[in-house]
Design an enzyme around this catalytic site. Structure first.
Site, PDB file in Angstrom:
ATOM      1  N   CYS A  73       0.867  -1.181   0.000  1.00 35.05           N
ATOM      2  CA  CYS A  73       0.000   0.000   0.000  1.00 35.05           C
ATOM      3  C   CYS A  73       0.900   1.227   0.000  1.00 35.05           C
ATOM      4  CB  CYS A  73      -0.916  -0.006   1.223  1.00 35.05           C
ATOM      5  SG  CYS A  73      -1.958   1.467   1.368  1.00 35.05           S
ATOM      6  N   HIS A 160      -2.441  -4.258 -10.966  1.00 33.92           N
ATOM      7  CA  HIS A 160      -3.122  -3.053 -11.446  1.00 33.92           C
ATOM      8  C   HIS A 160      -3.463  -3.190 -12.929  1.00 33.92           C
ATOM      9  CE1 HIS A 160      -2.392  -0.605  -7.843  1.00 33.92           C
ATOM     10  NE2 HIS A 160      -1.288  -1.334  -7.751  1.00 33.92           N
ATOM     11  N   GLU A 209     -10.280   0.149  -5.850  1.00 34.44           N
ATOM     12  CA  GLU A 209      -9.316  -0.710  -5.180  1.00 34.44           C
ATOM     13  C   GLU A 209      -9.911  -2.072  -4.863  1.00 34.44           C
ATOM     14  OE1 GLU A 209      -6.268   0.498  -2.509  1.00 34.44           O
ATOM     15  OE2 GLU A 209      -7.061   2.544  -2.437  1.00 34.44           O
ATOM     16  N   CYS A 218      -4.758   6.089  -4.278  1.00 29.20           N
ATOM     17  CA  CYS A 218      -4.069   4.798  -4.204  1.00 29.20           C
ATOM     18  C   CYS A 218      -2.633   5.035  -4.640  1.00 29.20           C
ATOM     19  CB  CYS A 218      -4.751   3.764  -5.103  1.00 29.20           C
ATOM     20  SG  CYS A 218      -3.902   2.166  -5.172  1.00 29.20           S
ATOM     21  N   GLY A 221      -1.430   2.544  -7.155  1.00 26.93           N
ATOM     22  CA  GLY A 221      -2.166   2.831  -8.387  1.00 26.93           C
ATOM     23  C   GLY A 221      -1.603   4.033  -9.121  1.00 26.93           C
TER      24      GLY A 221
END
Length: 276
Positions: A73, A160, A209, A218, A221
């Site tokens: 994360c 992703h 997400e 994110c 991301g």
């Protein structure tokens, strides 16, 4: 049982942070599910446990709002760094272990941290993604809800799928997000990013997400989106790319070797306790 926690956010991507140096709670997934619902509990995008590491300054374990565990994360690890710094557990440069490997983090200003996110991985077995060819999935087509979407698939320690669109505001994310997340092309699910090129080195992004839904930001991301924009020739490598998110802006630099640096804020909102 009373659980002491710190609520922190990076660009609005908020998590409940728990000091687990003395040991991980056995029911961490259940805690994430119980404490994350907004209006009914603490409210967050998930739960992050800050644990002891035998080698690094700490280890991060991250659980989505639905209780599923994610390997990495980006916004979360910056907040872990801020927490460690505020609590005197680490200095201005530190290492944090994650399930996606050890990350080096550097304080660049008050409440601002730069993370060496490692390398963007495009090979389908590393994402993982299936059925879109054997080589790097860059500008491929994925059928979702009867439409062929141009997609670039990347792993930043988690999967992703990035799509370039003309107007991110016009994307029906609540309808499309689950279709991407649970698409058969992604055996482990996927985080879906929709990006709009606003200018040289300037992207706008919305994200769905995996395990949480639409979030304000994110970090991984944003890194994947910047890496995709470089791979597609929309942005140059080795330059700062501003990724504008719903909750703020991250600065991403993608090297010619695909190494990604992420810089952004980490903010402590409040501390509290909850009966669990």
């Amino acid at each position: 049982m009373t659980l002491e926690f710190t609520k922190m956010q990076g660009c609005g991507n908020d998590y409940i942070y728990v000091d687990c140096f003395s040991g991980m709670p056995e029911n961490a997934p259940e805690l994430a599910r119980k404490l994350s619902p907004r209006h009914f509990a603490v409210g967050a995008d998930g739960l992050i446990c800050i644990c002891k590491s035998e080698v690094a300054d700490a280890q991060m374990r991250m659980f989505n709002a639905d209780g599923s565990e994610s390997k990495m994360c980006g916004n979360g690890i910056r907040c872990v760094a801020q927490w460690l710094y505020e609590h005197g557990r680490a200095g201005e440069t530190m290492t944090v272990d994650t399930l996606a490997g050890r990350k080096t983090i550097r304080r660049v200003a008050e409440g601002q941290w730069q993370v060496d996110m490692g390398f963007a991985e495009f090979l389908p077995e590393r994402v993982p993604v299936q059925g879109l060819g054997a080589g790097p999935v860059v500008g491929a087509e994925l059928m979702v809800r009867g439409r062929a979407w141009p997609v670039t698939c990347i792993s930043m320690g988690n999967p992703h799928c990035v799509s370039v669109v003309e107007d991110v505001a016009g994307v029906d994310l609540p309808a499309l997000g689950p279709c991407f997340e649970h698409h058969s092309a992604f055996p482990e699910g996927v985080n879906a990013e929709f990006i709009q090129l606003l200018g040289p080195g300037h992207l706008k992004m919305r994200v769905w997400e995996r395990g949480t839904g639409e979030t304000f930001a994110c970090g991984t991301g944003a890194c994947a989106s910047a890496a995709a924009s470089v791979a597609l020739g929309l942005c140059p490598p080795d330059t700062d790319i501003q990724v504008e998110l719903t909750g703020g802006t991250l600065v991403i630099r993608v090297g010619g070797d695909r190494r990604v640096l992420m810089t952004g804020p980490a903010v402590t909102a409040f501390t509290g306790s909850a009966e669990v």
